[in-house]
Motif scaffolding. Structure first.
Motif, short mmCIF file in Angstrom:
data_model
loop_
_atom_site.label_atom_id
_atom_site.label_comp_id
_atom_site.label_asym_id
_atom_site.label_seq_id
_atom_site.Cartn_x
_atom_site.Cartn_y
_atom_site.Cartn_z
N GLY A 1 -21.41 -44.57 2.64
CA GLY A 1 -20.74 -43.31 2.32
C GLY A 1 -20.10 -42.72 3.57
O GLY A 1 -20.06 -43.34 4.64
N SER A 2 -19.59 -41.51 3.44
CA SER A 2 -18.90 -40.88 4.57
C SER A 2 -19.18 -39.38 4.63
O SER A 2 -19.54 -38.75 3.64
CB SER A 2 -17.39 -41.13 4.49
OG SER A 2 -16.88 -40.69 3.25
N ILE A 3 -19.01 -38.84 5.84
CA ILE A 3 -19.17 -37.41 6.11
C ILE A 3 -17.86 -36.92 6.69
O ILE A 3 -17.40 -37.43 7.72
CB ILE A 3 -20.32 -37.16 7.12
CG1 ILE A 3 -21.61 -37.80 6.63
CG2 ILE A 3 -20.51 -35.66 7.34
CD1 ILE A 3 -22.67 -37.95 7.71
N ILE A 4 -17.24 -35.96 6.03
CA ILE A 4 -15.95 -35.41 6.45
C ILE A 4 -16.17 -33.99 6.95
O ILE A 4 -16.60 -33.12 6.19
CB ILE A 4 -14.91 -35.42 5.31
CG1 ILE A 4 -14.88 -36.79 4.61
CG2 ILE A 4 -13.54 -35.04 5.84
CD1 ILE A 4 -14.50 -37.94 5.52
N PHE A 5 -15.88 -33.75 8.22
CA PHE A 5 -16.04 -32.41 8.81
C PHE A 5 -14.69 -31.94 9.30
O PHE A 5 -14.10 -32.55 10.19
CB PHE A 5 -17.05 -32.47 9.95
CG PHE A 5 -17.30 -31.14 10.62
CD1 PHE A 5 -17.81 -30.08 9.90
CD2 PHE A 5 -17.04 -30.97 11.97
CE1 PHE A 5 -18.04 -28.86 10.51
CE2 PHE A 5 -17.27 -29.76 12.59
CZ PHE A 5 -17.78 -28.70 11.86
N ASP A 6 -14.19 -30.87 8.71
CA ASP A 6 -12.89 -30.32 9.07
C ASP A 6 -11.81 -31.41 9.02
O ASP A 6 -11.04 -31.57 9.96
CB ASP A 6 -12.96 -29.67 10.45
CG ASP A 6 -11.79 -28.72 10.70
OD1 ASP A 6 -11.11 -28.33 9.71
OD2 ASP A 6 -11.54 -28.37 11.86
#
Length: 324
Positions: free
Chosen positions: A64-69
């Motif tokens: 999966g992925s983590i998108i920050f700003d």
């Protein structure tokens, strides 16, 4: 501000003396807008803290992925990792163990400033003193040690350290559960006030529904590593959709003795994360489970009118037609 896409976290474990895989977080999709406070709620062991720790790279994402700003931060090099530390911080559950007993409060709060800025000497002391004032502590606390402070004062110190670098996101992992009830109220009121003053975005992790309702404008309900319902706080409290969310709300004690229960207590045991069910993870405890449907295949998340998200086949249009 923050989004997770199919975030999964596995840990190596043993079952029956053999190597096994424990799935603590299972394809979690969260989304938090800038300035929001999202409450992540569920029973102990549901994976809430693991989500928060993985977002801040204290645990490693398996997939999966983590998108920050708008930036994918799932895997970062050391330089970008340092930038993330400035922009996102965590307040841990137990303030007693979060502070080094051999460090003065001055040193504990100054540590991120020493690592990430050029502040030294008088300028550093002035900055730490200002941070203590922001969290409601006088400068006389600068040279005290943690054992000289109360639980509530220690948590304020932890918050001062977390906001030292002017972060945009705070992950708060049960920040009041180790405190007395009267102190909890003070800390929660303080957290609400600094969110507005410092324009912070919160991911607030708790098993306490009353706390979540007070602090957060949105809620995500977690069960056995999955998000089962997500939406606006008051909408979920007033009209819960998922059977597990309803059970959680019905389990909250009533204020007056002798009042009838809101509903029946949950029956059955939580399945083991080492041996996850084929269908809906909640089907063995759910009164509305449909044999041959809920226990067969993984359940997708359905988006309802108003943006509410529910992981339950009861909201599948085809199931609704069959059961009508």
């Amino acid at each position: 501000m923050l989004e997770t896409r199919e975030l999964t976290v596995n840990f190596a474990a043993k079952s029956g003396g053999k190597k096994a895989q424990l799935t603590a977080v299972n394809k979690v999709n969260l989304h938090i807008k800038k300035g929001d406070a999202l409450g992540l709620v569920g029973e102990s062991g549901s994976g809430k803290s693991t989500v928060g720790r993985t977002i801040l790279h204290l645990n490693k994402a398996s997939s999966g992925s983590i998108i920050f700003d708008e930036q994918d931060i799932t895997r970062l090099n050391s330089t970008d990792e340092k930038i993330l530390r400035r922009r996102a911080q965590m307040v841990f559950q137990d303030p007693h163990s979060a502070l080094n007993p051999r460090m003065t409060i001055m040193r504990s709060v100054a540590e991120p400033l020493i690592l990430h800025t050029k502040l030294r000497g008088a300028a550093l002391r002035e900055k730490v003193g200002t941070l203590l004032e922001i969290v409601g502590l006088q400068k006389q606390f600068l040279y005290r040690y943690p054992h000289e402070l109360s639980g509530g004062q220690k948590q304020r110190v932890c918050i001062a350290r977390a906001i030292a670098l002017n972060p945009e996101l705070l992950v708060l992992d049960e920040p009041t559960s180790a405190l007395d009830v009267s102190v909890q109220a003070q800390i929660l009121e303080f957290l609400k006030s600094i969110q507005k003053e410092l324009d912070l975005t919160y991911l607030f992790i708790s098993h306490n529904l009353a706390v979540i309702r007070y602090v957060c404008n949105r809620i995500a309900v977690m069960y056995l590593g999955q998000i089962v319902e997500q939406g606006e706080t008051e909408e979920i409290f007033n009209n819960p959709k998922h059977p597990y969310t309803k059970a959680l709300l019905e389990a909250v004690p009533l204020p007056e003795p002798g009042q009838p229960r809101r509903g029946k207590p949950l029956v059955g045991d939580i399945p083991s994360p080492l041996d996850l069910p084929k269908g809906c993870f909640f089907n063995n405890r759910c009164e509305k489970a449909i044999a041959g449907v809920c226990d067969v295949a993984p359940v997708p998340t359905y988006t309802l009118e108003g943006g509410r998200e529910v992981r339950c086949v009861l909201y599948d249009p085809e199931t609704q037609r069959q059961t009508a």
